[in-house]
Design a protein around this motif. Structure first.
Motif, PDB file in Angstrom:
ATOM      1  N   UNK A 119      22.385   0.583  46.316  1.00  0.00           N
ATOM      2  CA  UNK A 119      21.733  -0.120  47.292  1.00  0.00           C
ATOM      3  C   UNK A 119      22.134   0.939  48.254  1.00  0.00           C
ATOM      4  N   UNK A 120      21.977   1.624  49.123  1.00  0.00           N
ATOM      5  CA  UNK A 120      22.611   3.379  50.352  1.00  0.00           C
ATOM      6  C   UNK A 120      23.175   1.713  51.286  1.00  0.00           C
ATOM      7  N   UNK A 121      23.813   1.696  52.040  1.00  0.00           N
ATOM      8  CA  UNK A 121      23.664   1.385  53.823  1.00  0.00           C
ATOM      9  C   UNK A 121      23.197   2.091  54.950  1.00  0.00           C
ATOM     10  N   UNK A 122      21.916   1.995  54.647  1.00  0.00           N
ATOM     11  CA  UNK A 122      20.990   2.834  55.462  1.00  0.00           C
ATOM     12  C   UNK A 122      20.727   1.581  56.472  1.00  0.00           C
ATOM     13  N   UNK A 123      21.265   0.440  56.700  1.00  0.00           N
ATOM     14  CA  UNK A 123      20.553  -0.733  57.681  1.00  0.00           C
ATOM     15  C   UNK A 123      22.003  -1.562  58.288  1.00  0.00           C
ATOM     16  N   UNK A 124      22.004  -1.517  59.646  1.00  0.00           N
ATOM     17  CA  UNK A 124      22.789  -2.631  59.755  1.00  0.00           C
ATOM     18  C   UNK A 124      23.338  -4.270  59.253  1.00  0.00           C
ATOM     19  N   UNK A 125      22.542  -4.260  58.217  1.00  0.00           N
ATOM     20  CA  UNK A 125      22.670  -5.913  57.895  1.00  0.00           C
ATOM     21  C   UNK A 125      23.961  -5.414  56.658  1.00  0.00           C
ATOM     22  N   UNK A 126      23.085  -4.733  56.029  1.00  0.00           N
ATOM     23  CA  UNK A 126      24.071  -4.076  54.289  1.00  0.00           C
ATOM     24  C   UNK A 126      25.511  -3.443  55.563  1.00  0.00           C
ATOM     25  N   UNK A 190      18.498  -6.947  51.994  1.00  0.00           N
ATOM     26  CA  UNK A 190      18.622  -5.852  52.140  1.00  0.00           C
ATOM     27  C   UNK A 190      18.043  -4.717  50.483  1.00  0.00           C
ATOM     28  N   UNK A 191      17.814  -5.094  49.630  1.00  0.00           N
ATOM     29  CA  UNK A 191      17.345  -4.501  48.722  1.00  0.00           C
ATOM     30  C   UNK A 191      16.168  -4.415  48.949  1.00  0.00           C
ATOM     31  N   UNK A 192      15.017  -5.208  49.464  1.00  0.00           N
ATOM     32  CA  UNK A 192      13.431  -5.019  49.806  1.00  0.00           C
ATOM     33  C   UNK A 192      13.478  -4.452  51.201  1.00  0.00           C
ATOM     34  N   UNK A 193      14.760  -4.282  52.394  1.00  0.00           N
ATOM     35  CA  UNK A 193      14.022  -3.572  52.937  1.00  0.00           C
ATOM     36  C   UNK A 193      14.109  -2.006  52.933  1.00  0.00           C
ATOM     37  N   UNK A 194      15.212  -1.875  51.951  1.00  0.00           N
ATOM     38  CA  UNK A 194      15.429  -0.224  51.921  1.00  0.00           C
ATOM     39  C   UNK A 194      14.617   0.407  50.793  1.00  0.00           C
ATOM     40  N   UNK A 201       9.723   8.168  53.463  1.00  0.00           N
ATOM     41  CA  UNK A 201      10.787   8.700  53.159  1.00  0.00           C
ATOM     42  C   UNK A 201      11.984   8.524  53.042  1.00  0.00           C
ATOM     43  N   UNK A 202      13.317   9.217  52.925  1.00  0.00           N
ATOM     44  CA  UNK A 202      14.030   9.117  52.753  1.00  0.00           C
ATOM     45  C   UNK A 202      14.638   8.779  54.238  1.00  0.00           C
ATOM     46  N   UNK A 203      15.453   7.069  53.678  1.00  0.00           N
ATOM     47  CA  UNK A 203      15.937   6.630  54.641  1.00  0.00           C
ATOM     48  C   UNK A 203      17.500   7.520  54.969  1.00  0.00           C
TER      49      UNK A 203
END
Ligand SMILES: O=C(CO)[C@@H](O)[C@@H](O)COP(=O)(O)O
Length: 225
Positions: A119-126, A190-194, A201-203
């Motif tokens: 899961x790529x790190x594309x959210x601040x919570x991640x 995080x898995x759900x958000x991404x 689209x591409x996060x």
């Protein structure tokens, strides 16, 4: 008057803590039926406390938790221990800083695990909780320590407290069982958000320097100190 030794009191406390923490897994939608489990290391002793295998979450109590040594052998308890006992015992033997381990089949994280995709790190919570991507560990058959080996070899190279075991599910670690449960809850969020973001689209990846800053703040400043 019976003298309760420190280890007996520690085990009594951990039986209660681990039994109560199990309720968080169905509460957050991380498991169905009897899937998943939570364990805790007995500090200062080569022992762990873990869920009895295949017992309904509604029926878990401090009394039916199982105490095992770090080879996975039952030391105290009337039930067979979790199927993941050997795997988790391996983690405790090889990662001395780990005090708790959690296993879930949370659906969005399992969807990433089924693709073998981190899961790529594309959210601040991640960034806050995982300090980067949530890594994937190798496919491993349940029942011996091969899952444990996969968890350790994957987490040794990562700041993440969570690993997606390919085609299987989530294993999380922490200094306590509660922190490992928290990591499992946040891993599924995080898995759900991404997953949702990727539908349209591409996060956008977060710069590594920002990931480091977010992780440092969350781990060392956030909340009540
Ligand atoms: O992961 C699996 C099956 O895939 C199980 O070991 C696990 O979820 C639950 O097993 P236990 O009830 O802890 O023995």
């Amino acid at each position: 008057m019976s003298v309760v030794t420190d280890v007996e009191q520690s085990i009594r406390n951990l039986r209660r803590e681990v039994a109560v923490l199990h309720a968080e897994l169905p509460r957050y939608g991380l498991v169905v039926w009897t899937a998943g489990n939570v364990s805790a290391r007995v500090p200062g002793h080569e022992l762990l406390v873990i869920k009895p295998s295949g017992v309904s979450y509604d029926d878990l109590t401090p009394e039916n938790m199982v105490v095992c040594d770090l080879e996975g052998r039952v030391v105290e308890g009337d039930h067979a221990p979790s199927s993941d006992t050997e795997a988790q015992a391996y983690v405790y033997r090889h990662l001395p800083e780990v005090g708790g381990v959690v296993h879930t089949h949370s659906p969005y994280a399992v969807a990433w695990a089924a693709r073998g995709e981190p899961i790529p790190c594309v959210t601040t919570m991640c960034a806050d909780e995982f300090g980067g991507e949530i890594p994937v560990g190798p496919f491993a058959i349940i029942g011996d320590d091969s899952i444990g080996r996969g968890i350790v070899e994957t987490l040794r190279g990562s700041r993440s407290p969570a690993v997606l075991m390919q085609n299987h599910g989530v294993f999380t670690v922490g200094p306590t069982a509660k922190s490992a449960v928290k990591a499992a809850v946040m891993c599924e969020d995080v898995a759900r958000s991404v997953h949702l973001s990727r539908q349209l689209g591409q996060p956008i990846p977060i710069e590594q320097s920002s990931v480091d800053a977010l992780y440092d703040r969350y781990q060392n400043v956030y909340g009540q100190r």
